[in-house]
Every structure is written in C-alpha cells, then in structure tokens.
Design an enzyme around this catalytic site. Structure first.
Site, short mmCIF file in Angstrom:
data_model
loop_
_atom_site.label_atom_id
_atom_site.label_comp_id
_atom_site.label_asym_id
_atom_site.label_seq_id
_atom_site.Cartn_x
_atom_site.Cartn_y
_atom_site.Cartn_z
N LYS A 1 0.84 -1.21 0.00
CA LYS A 1 0.00 0.00 0.00
C LYS A 1 0.88 1.25 0.00
CE LYS A 1 -1.84 1.58 4.02
NZ LYS A 1 -1.43 2.99 4.22
N ASN A 2 1.88 1.27 0.88
CA ASN A 2 2.64 2.51 1.05
C ASN A 2 3.61 2.79 -0.08
OD1 ASN A 2 1.26 2.97 3.34
ND2 ASN A 2 2.96 2.68 4.77
N ARG B 1 -4.71 10.82 4.23
CA ARG B 1 -3.68 11.86 4.29
C ARG B 1 -2.68 11.77 3.14
NH1 ARG B 1 -2.09 14.52 8.41
NH2 ARG B 1 0.01 14.15 7.68
N CYS C 1 -4.47 13.12 12.72
CA CYS C 1 -5.23 11.87 12.72
C CYS C 1 -5.06 11.24 14.09
CB CYS C 1 -4.78 10.95 11.61
SG CYS C 1 -3.14 10.32 11.86
N ARG D 1 0.74 15.11 12.87
CA ARG D 1 1.24 14.84 11.52
C ARG D 1 1.26 16.07 10.59
NH1 ARG D 1 -0.90 8.93 9.75
NH2 ARG D 1 0.97 8.95 8.50
N ASP E 1 5.12 1.13 12.09
CA ASP E 1 3.91 0.43 11.63
C ASP E 1 3.83 -1.01 12.13
OD1 ASP E 1 3.04 2.68 10.34
OD2 ASP E 1 3.52 1.99 8.32
N ILE F 1 8.27 7.92 16.77
CA ILE F 1 7.90 8.65 15.54
C ILE F 1 6.61 9.46 15.72
CG2 ILE F 1 7.44 8.44 13.06
CD1 ILE F 1 10.01 7.09 13.38
N ARG G 1 -8.19 -0.76 5.37
CA ARG G 1 -7.33 0.20 4.68
C ARG G 1 -5.96 -0.40 4.36
NH1 ARG G 1 -5.99 4.70 7.95
NH2 ARG G 1 -4.63 5.04 6.19
C1 UD1 Z 1 4.40 7.14 6.27
C2 UD1 Z 1 3.55 5.89 6.18
C3 UD1 Z 1 3.09 5.46 7.56
C4 UD1 Z 1 4.29 5.32 8.50
C5 UD1 Z 1 5.15 6.59 8.49
C6 UD1 Z 1 6.44 6.44 9.29
C7 UD1 Z 1 2.53 6.07 4.00
C8 UD1 Z 1 1.30 6.31 3.20
N1 UD1 Z 1 2.42 6.15 5.32
O1 UD1 Z 1 3.55 8.17 6.77
O2 UD1 Z 1 2.42 4.21 7.44
O3 UD1 Z 1 3.83 5.08 9.81
O4 UD1 Z 1 5.52 6.91 7.14
O5 UD1 Z 1 7.18 5.36 8.85
O6 UD1 Z 1 3.57 5.77 3.46
N2 UD1 Z 1 6.63 15.21 10.06
C9 UD1 Z 1 6.79 16.57 10.29
N3 UD1 Z 1 6.69 17.41 9.22
C10 UD1 Z 1 6.42 16.97 7.95
C11 UD1 Z 1 6.26 15.58 7.75
C12 UD1 Z 1 6.38 14.72 8.82
O7 UD1 Z 1 7.03 16.99 11.41
O8 UD1 Z 1 6.34 17.80 7.03
C13 UD1 Z 1 6.74 14.26 11.21
C14 UD1 Z 1 5.44 13.49 11.48
O9 UD1 Z 1 4.54 14.23 12.29
C15 UD1 Z 1 5.97 12.27 12.16
C16 UD1 Z 1 7.33 12.03 11.47
O10 UD1 Z 1 7.66 13.26 10.86
O11 UD1 Z 1 6.18 12.51 13.52
C17 UD1 Z 1 7.33 10.95 10.43
O12 UD1 Z 1 6.24 11.13 9.56
P1 UD1 Z 1 6.31 10.70 8.03
O13 UD1 Z 1 7.50 9.84 7.82
O14 UD1 Z 1 6.15 11.89 7.18
O15 UD1 Z 1 5.00 9.81 7.90
P2 UD1 Z 1 4.01 9.69 6.66
O16 UD1 Z 1 4.75 9.88 5.39
O17 UD1 Z 1 2.80 10.52 6.92
#
Ligand code: UD1
Length: 424
Positions: free
Chosen positions: A22-23, A93, A117, A122, A308, A330, A400
């Site tokens: 999925k990811n 998202r 969420c 996030r 995850d 995280i 999902r």
């Molecule tokens: C992706 C995965 C999710 C997984 C996560 C971490 C998908 C669709 N989802 O989510 O399943 O749990 O990676 O491995 O691939 N952050 C910021 N600013 C930003 C972006 C992120 O502060 O602009 C923070 C987030 O709040 C979080 C951390 O960075 O604490 C990691 O988030 P991120 O790696 O971006 O997660 P996703 O890409 O949303």
C-alpha cells in the site's frame, strides 16, 4: 459498519501470498502524474486507500482503466483539474503526495490541507518548505494549500530535512525529477517504499543517485515517459502475519515476501524464539509450539524497527513470557490499542511513549474497537490467541491496509468471519 468475529485459540499454520505494498502503491500512483505517456502498474493491492488515490486522480480528469487483476493503466495527459478536494483528502492523508508531481509537471496545485489523525498531529511543513526551496509559492487559504511554480518551472535545490519524513521525501523526490537543474535531499528517509518509488521514477527516465541512502541527488529531466511497473510486496502486511503466527505458537510461510526489507522485524522475531528461514521471495517462521518470549522494541526510521509494526508486537508481548517494552519515537499517540488489549486481560501500563507489557498466560475475548490501521491489526492478533469469541468493531481501519484479511487468516486455520454491526 463491518465487524470481524474471531473464534480464538487457533494455532496458525499454513501458507499465504503477500499482497503489493500500500505505502509504495500510493506514491507510485501519484508519480503517474509525471508521465507524458500512459503508465501500467501491477501488483497493486485491492485496498480502500488505493481506490481513494485512483479516485483522486480520476476527479482531476485523469483517465484510469483497472482490470480485474488490479492492473492499472493511467493516462494523466487528460488532466483538467488541479485540485485535491477536501472530501477525498480527509479520508486519506497520503493525498498530499499529488502536490509535488502536480507542481513539477503543471506548475500549480491546490491540495486540501490534511488534518491530524488518531496517531498524532502529523504536520506537512517539511513538504512545503522543500517545495518553497525549489521556488514554489505556497499559501494556505480556505483550508487548502495553494501552490504555484515559478516562471519556467521548479528549480533544483539543496534541501535538508530536519525530521526524517517518508511522505516528505517522496513528495520532494517527485518534484525534483522534473525540476530544472540538480536537487540534493539530505537526511532523506530511506524506507523500501521510497526505493520502490525511486526505481519506478528511474524506469520512467528520471536521474536519481543515492537510492536507498539518506542523501539523494536528482538531476532534473525535461520529460518522463510512462512505463510498466510492478509494486513491491507489502513488508508491513508480511510482518503482521509473521507476528500473528509467533503469538499463536504456530508456523507460517509467506510467498511474495522480501526478507531484506524486514530485517529489524525478523531479528526481533528470532529473539522471541521463532525459527526463521528465508528465500529470494519467501519467508517462513516456526515457533515449534513454544511460548514466545517478550522483547523490547524501539521504533525509528528505516532500517530500524518500523512504527507500523509496534502495535502488533505489543499484542505479541501481551501473551509472551516475561516483560517487554515498546517505545514509540515517531508518532506522539501510537499506543491506541493498549486500552483495548487490557480489556482482553493484557497487563500493559503506559509511561509516556513507552508501553510496558507484562506477559499473561492467556487473553480473554471481549468486544473491542479498532481505532487506526495498525492498532486494529494488534486487536486481530490478540483475538486469534484469546479464549472465546472476540468481535472487532470498526474494521474499516483494518481494510485500509490488509487485503482479504479474513480469507488469508482462514487459509491459516483461523475461525474468522465478517458481519455487519447494527447502526447505533
Ligand atoms: C508514512 C507511512 C506510515 C508510517 C510513516 C512512518 C505512507 C502512506 N504512510 O507516513 O504508514 O507510519 O511513514 O514510517 O507511506 N513530520 C513533520 N513534518 C512533515 C512531515 C512529517 O514533522 O512535514 C513528522 C510526522 O509528524 C511524524 C514524522 O515526521 O512525527 C514521520 O512522519 P512521516 O514519515 O512523514 O509519515 P508519513 O509519510 O505521513
């Protein structure tokens, strides 16, 4: 609303196929926006999030044909809307992943701001700052991120990400492949799903160096062509079934699974007491009927232990010998499953972002409620090993991320069925 009804007490035994990831499917679908000619994607899982991403592209005018095997043909040249609307973004998202490709290819994008969420706030500030470094003008208006590229398109830039972000790295990588000049992304995430996306972009004609490292160098090209691409197997789905098998003292063989993307998880499962064997595209696990031993987990970006997979290990620790801790680094609120597991007889206390799990001999069935995707997977694992019949409610969360979960678990000897709950 659907429920899963699980009769506990089975010892998992058997063989299943792991679905496409999925990811990695989600960003790769977004990447089709970059191609000047049709793209052909295969091994996409049949999941709600994937259909939401396809709907998002469709509502922008993109021509998509899906056959019965989920082979998807995407022709993005028919695009006529440059907006990702609130109604779709609020359900997923990852819709934010269209921002980079749309800006890079068409110079404009309006994407509804994704909210927080259940597992945390996030933010997407790093996505936006990276695009601004490439020259984009961004403002937030009416709940939408409204972005435009400068005259002549995005420009290559050097960008350091102060937090390792999977989605941020993906968005900026997709923007950089069509930007003018060279971009460097420092402290980039290096999850296997990013490698899969990068490999797909290279197959489309992108020039990327450092794939699989935290230092990506991207030389922008004039245009990208469509190609055929098969999505990698889902490592989190694989890890979830392995953990379920370990919790039930059982044995399992996963086909279409890549062990090299799961090293941290496999290492922990060995510590739990599992015998693990691997091949090029399969993984097998055997507990030989032994009770698992509790382990300590600390989540961190890849290649460390994935966030995850932590809730599944909380469920596993719940029935293990000894005490194990599960520390989340995280997301700020990712121990959602703990209260439900305790209602099933687990002995878990929370100290900040660490769950201290004292293993009990057995869990007992109870009505429980899924609250997010991976938390719900942990409830399914707990239900499989509990005594009696557990009803897991709100399983749209499970749906999902887990394709055909009841068919796969039935194949492994679990007594599980789906039912509709009465509306309250
Ligand atoms: C992706 C995965 C999710 C997984 C996560 C971490 C998908 C669709 N989802 O989510 O399943 O749990 O990676 O491995 O691939 N952050 C910021 N600013 C930003 C972006 C992120 O502060 O602009 C923070 C987030 O709040 C979080 C951390 O960075 O604490 C990691 O988030 P991120 O790696 O971006 O997660 P996703 O890409 O949303």
């Amino acid at each position: 609303m659907d429920q899963l009804i699980i009769q506990g007490g089975a010892t998992i035994s058997g063989e299943i196929n792991i679905s496409g990831s999925k990811n990695s499917g989600l960003p790769i679908i977004a990447a089709t926006l970059l191609a000047s000619t049709p793209m052909y994607l295969s091994n996409l899982p049949q999941l709600k999030d994937i259909t939401t991403m396809l709907s998002l592209l469709r509502c922008m005018g993109v021509d998509i044909v899906v056959d019965e095997k989920m082979r998807v043909e995407v022709n993005s040249s028919t695009i006529n809307e440059f907006e990702a609307p609130y109604d779709l973004v609020k359900t997923m998202r990852a819709s934010i992943l269209v921002l980079g490709p749309m800006l890079a290819r068409y110079g404009k994008a309006d994407v509804s701001f994704p909210g927080g969420c259940a597992i945390g706030s996030r933010p997407v500030d790093i996505h936006l700052r990276g695009l601004e470094a490439m020259g984009a003008e961004i403002h937030v208006d009416g709940g939408y991120i409204r972005a435009t590229a400068p005259e002549g398109g995005l420009r290559g830039a050097h960008f350091f990400m102060d937090t390792v972000t999977v989605g941020g790295t993906e968005n900026l990588l997709m923007a950089a492949v069509l930007a003018k000049g060279t971009s460097t992304l420092e402290n980039a995430a290096r999850e296997p799903e990013i490698v899969d996306l990068a490999n797909c972009l290279v197959a489309m004609g992108a020039k990327i160096e450092g794939i699989g490292t935290d230092h990506l160098v991207i030389e922008g090209v004039e245009r990208l062509e469509g190609c055929e691409y098969s999505i990698m197997p889902d490592r989190i789905e694989a890890g979830t079934y392995l953990t379920a098998a370990a919790a039930s003292r059982g044995s399992i063989k996963l086909k279409n699974a890549h062990a090299d993307t799961l090293e941290a998880v496999l290492l922990k499962l060995e510590e739990v007491g599992a015998d693990i064997e691997i091949g090029e595209d399969w993984i097998s696990l055997d507990m030989h009927g032994r009770r698992p031993k509790a382990v300590n987990i600390r989540t961190a970006p890849y290649p460390a232990f994935p966030t995850d997979m932590q809730s599944q290990f909380t469920a596993l620790n719940s029935v293990s010998e000894g005490t194990g801790t599960v520390s989340e680094t995280i997301f700020e609120n990712r121990h959602l499953q703990v209260h439900e597991l305790n209602r099933m007889g687990a002995n878990i206390t929370l100290e900040g972002n660490t769950a201290i799990v004292r293993g009990v001999e057995r869990l007992n069935a109870a009505p429980v409620m899924a609250s997010d995707l991976r938390a719900s997977a942990s409830l399914v694992i707990a239900a499989i090993v509990a005594e009696g019949e557990t009803v897991v409610d709100r399983i749209y969360h499970v749906d999902r991320g887990y394709e055909c979960i009841e068919e796969k678990l039935q194949q492994l000897g679990v007594n599980i069925r789906r039912a509709s709950s009465k509306k309250t």
